[in-house]
Design a protein around this motif. Sequence first.
Motif, PDB file in Angstrom:
ATOM      1  N   ALA A   1       3.299 -13.823  -3.468  1.00  0.00           N
ATOM      2  CA  ALA A   1       3.276 -12.879  -2.337  1.00  0.00           C
ATOM      3  C   ALA A   1       1.877 -12.169  -2.057  1.00  0.00           C
ATOM      4  CB  ALA A   1       4.304 -12.034  -2.317  1.00  0.00           C
ATOM      5  N   MET A   2       1.762 -11.722  -0.995  1.00  0.00           N
ATOM      6  CA  MET A   2       0.610 -10.604  -0.718  1.00  0.00           C
ATOM      7  C   MET A   2       1.209  -9.318  -1.197  1.00  0.00           C
ATOM      8  SD  MET A   2      -2.520 -10.608   0.333  1.00  0.00           S
ATOM      9  CE  MET A   2      -2.922 -11.775   1.656  1.00  0.00           C
ATOM     10  N   TYR A   3       0.436  -8.697  -1.981  1.00  0.00           N
ATOM     11  CA  TYR A   3       0.856  -7.262  -2.556  1.00  0.00           C
ATOM     12  C   TYR A   3      -0.136  -6.353  -1.886  1.00  0.00           C
ATOM     13  CZ  TYR A   3       3.831  -9.484  -6.033  1.00  0.00           C
ATOM     14  OH  TYR A   3       4.843 -10.327  -6.619  1.00  0.00           O
ATOM     15  N   TYR A   4       0.761  -5.228  -1.526  1.00  0.00           N
ATOM     16  CA  TYR A   4       0.004  -4.295  -0.781  1.00  0.00           C
ATOM     17  C   TYR A   4       0.169  -2.854  -1.421  1.00  0.00           C
ATOM     18  CZ  TYR A   4      -0.236  -7.428   3.121  1.00  0.00           C
ATOM     19  OH  TYR A   4      -0.239  -8.556   4.069  1.00  0.00           O
ATOM     20  N   CYS A   5      -0.638  -2.103  -1.625  1.00  0.00           N
ATOM     21  CA  CYS A   5      -0.572  -0.726  -1.622  1.00  0.00           C
ATOM     22  C   CYS A   5      -0.375   0.385  -0.755  1.00  0.00           C
ATOM     23  CB  CYS A   5      -1.969  -0.460  -2.627  1.00  0.00           C
ATOM     24  SG  CYS A   5      -1.970   1.240  -3.377  1.00  0.00           S
ATOM     25  N   ALA A   6       0.455   1.335  -0.983  1.00  0.00           N
ATOM     26  CA  ALA A   6       0.661   2.312   0.070  1.00  0.00           C
ATOM     27  C   ALA A   6       0.510   3.853  -0.442  1.00  0.00           C
ATOM     28  CB  ALA A   6       1.829   1.940   0.787  1.00  0.00           C
ATOM     29  N   ALA A   7       0.208   4.729   0.352  1.00  0.00           N
ATOM     30  CA  ALA A   7       0.189   5.867  -0.108  1.00  0.00           C
ATOM     31  C   ALA A   7       1.025   7.015   1.127  1.00  0.00           C
ATOM     32  CB  ALA A   7      -1.031   6.497  -0.313  1.00  0.00           C
ATOM     33  N   GLU A   8       1.458   8.083   0.629  1.00  0.00           N
ATOM     34  CA  GLU A   8       2.077   8.954   1.598  1.00  0.00           C
ATOM     35  C   GLU A   8       2.128  10.449   0.783  1.00  0.00           C
ATOM     36  OE1 GLU A   8       2.518   8.418   4.865  1.00  0.00           O
ATOM     37  OE2 GLU A   8       3.573  10.366   5.164  1.00  0.00           O
ATOM     38  N   PRO A   9       1.819  11.421   1.379  1.00  0.00           N
ATOM     39  CA  PRO A   9       2.037  12.769   0.976  1.00  0.00           C
ATOM     40  C   PRO A   9       3.374  13.056   0.232  1.00  0.00           C
ATOM     41  CG  PRO A   9       0.701  12.913   2.803  1.00  0.00           C
ATOM     42  CD  PRO A   9       1.242  11.649   2.731  1.00  0.00           C
ATOM     43  N   SER A  10       3.496  13.408  -0.839  1.00  0.00           N
ATOM     44  CA  SER A  10       5.138  13.791  -1.336  1.00  0.00           C
ATOM     45  C   SER A  10       5.426  14.709  -0.578  1.00  0.00           C
ATOM     46  CB  SER A  10       4.675  14.005  -2.845  1.00  0.00           C
ATOM     47  OG  SER A  10       4.283  12.941  -3.651  1.00  0.00           O
ATOM     48  N   PRO A  11       6.802  14.895  -0.726  1.00  0.00           N
ATOM     49  CA  PRO A  11       7.853  14.033  -1.302  1.00  0.00           C
ATOM     50  C   PRO A  11       7.885  12.934  -0.500  1.00  0.00           C
ATOM     51  CG  PRO A  11       8.919  15.754  -0.140  1.00  0.00           C
ATOM     52  CD  PRO A  11       7.406  16.042   0.054  1.00  0.00           C
ATOM     53  N   VAL A  12       8.342  11.796  -0.910  1.00  0.00           N
ATOM     54  CA  VAL A  12       8.920  10.474  -0.128  1.00  0.00           C
ATOM     55  C   VAL A  12      10.212  10.422  -0.579  1.00  0.00           C
ATOM     56  CG1 VAL A  12       8.443   8.117  -0.039  1.00  0.00           C
ATOM     57  CG2 VAL A  12       6.747   9.476  -0.231  1.00  0.00           C
ATOM     58  N   PRO A  13      11.373  10.568   0.552  1.00  0.00           N
ATOM     59  CA  PRO A  13      12.869  10.263  -0.026  1.00  0.00           C
ATOM     60  C   PRO A  13      12.910   9.159  -0.378  1.00  0.00           C
ATOM     61  CG  PRO A  13      12.553  11.633   2.002  1.00  0.00           C
ATOM     62  CD  PRO A  13      10.967  10.845   1.610  1.00  0.00           C
ATOM     63  N   GLN A  14      12.381   7.886   0.059  1.00  0.00           N
ATOM     64  CA  GLN A  14      12.743   6.495  -0.048  1.00  0.00           C
ATOM     65  C   GLN A  14      11.597   5.773  -0.679  1.00  0.00           C
ATOM     66  OE1 GLN A  14      15.976   4.796   2.453  1.00  0.00           O
ATOM     67  NE2 GLN A  14      15.634   6.662   3.696  1.00  0.00           N
ATOM     68  N   PRO A  15      11.037   5.916  -1.871  1.00  0.00           N
ATOM     69  CA  PRO A  15       9.819   5.326  -2.349  1.00  0.00           C
ATOM     70  C   PRO A  15       9.549   3.938  -2.081  1.00  0.00           C
ATOM     71  CG  PRO A  15      10.770   6.728  -4.035  1.00  0.00           C
ATOM     72  CD  PRO A  15      11.875   6.581  -3.036  1.00  0.00           C
ATOM     73  N   LEU A  16      10.719   2.959  -1.899  1.00  0.00           N
ATOM     74  CA  LEU A  16      10.777   1.702  -1.701  1.00  0.00           C
ATOM     75  C   LEU A  16      10.954   1.134  -0.270  1.00  0.00           C
ATOM     76  CD1 LEU A  16      12.602   0.315  -4.790  1.00  0.00           C
ATOM     77  CD2 LEU A  16      10.107   0.645  -4.657  1.00  0.00           C
ATOM     78  N   ALA A  17      10.798   2.219   0.519  1.00  0.00           N
ATOM     79  CA  ALA A  17      11.068   1.951   1.888  1.00  0.00           C
ATOM     80  C   ALA A  17       9.806   1.828   2.862  1.00  0.00           C
ATOM     81  CB  ALA A  17      12.042   2.970   2.818  1.00  0.00           C
TER      82      ALA A  17
END
Length: 123
Positions: free
Chosen positions: A91-107
């Motif tokens: 697959a193509m693998y992507y990195c992602a970021a978001e200020p915490s907290p993230v309620p559903q980290p795999l969404a």
Amino acid sequence: VQLVESGGGSVQAGGSLTLSCVASGKSIATYAMGWFRQAPGAEREGVAGIDAEVGSTIYADSVEGRFTISRDDARQTVSLQMNSLRVEDTAMYYCAAEPSPVPQPLALHEYRHWGRGTQVTVS
């Protein structure tokens, strides 16, 4: 925050790869980080996530026990160690970021910052 992935490539089944994601623009120390992947014809899916501060991790069932996510905030880097690779990990693998907290980290919808991806091919 800008994200750049690297480390992808071609590997035989059973082999290993380590992906890296380098961030710039802002410190990632307060960001939750995730790795996602998208195979041809498939939807993008969450693979692994790691939160800020405590560094708690979460994995998709399909990679649990084979992949390890880690972060080095001083180096602005998040890594994904992938062992025992399977053809279905291609697959193509992507990195992602978001200020915490993230309620559903795999969404996907939790993250606003994305890299362009790095290709992993397992044969």
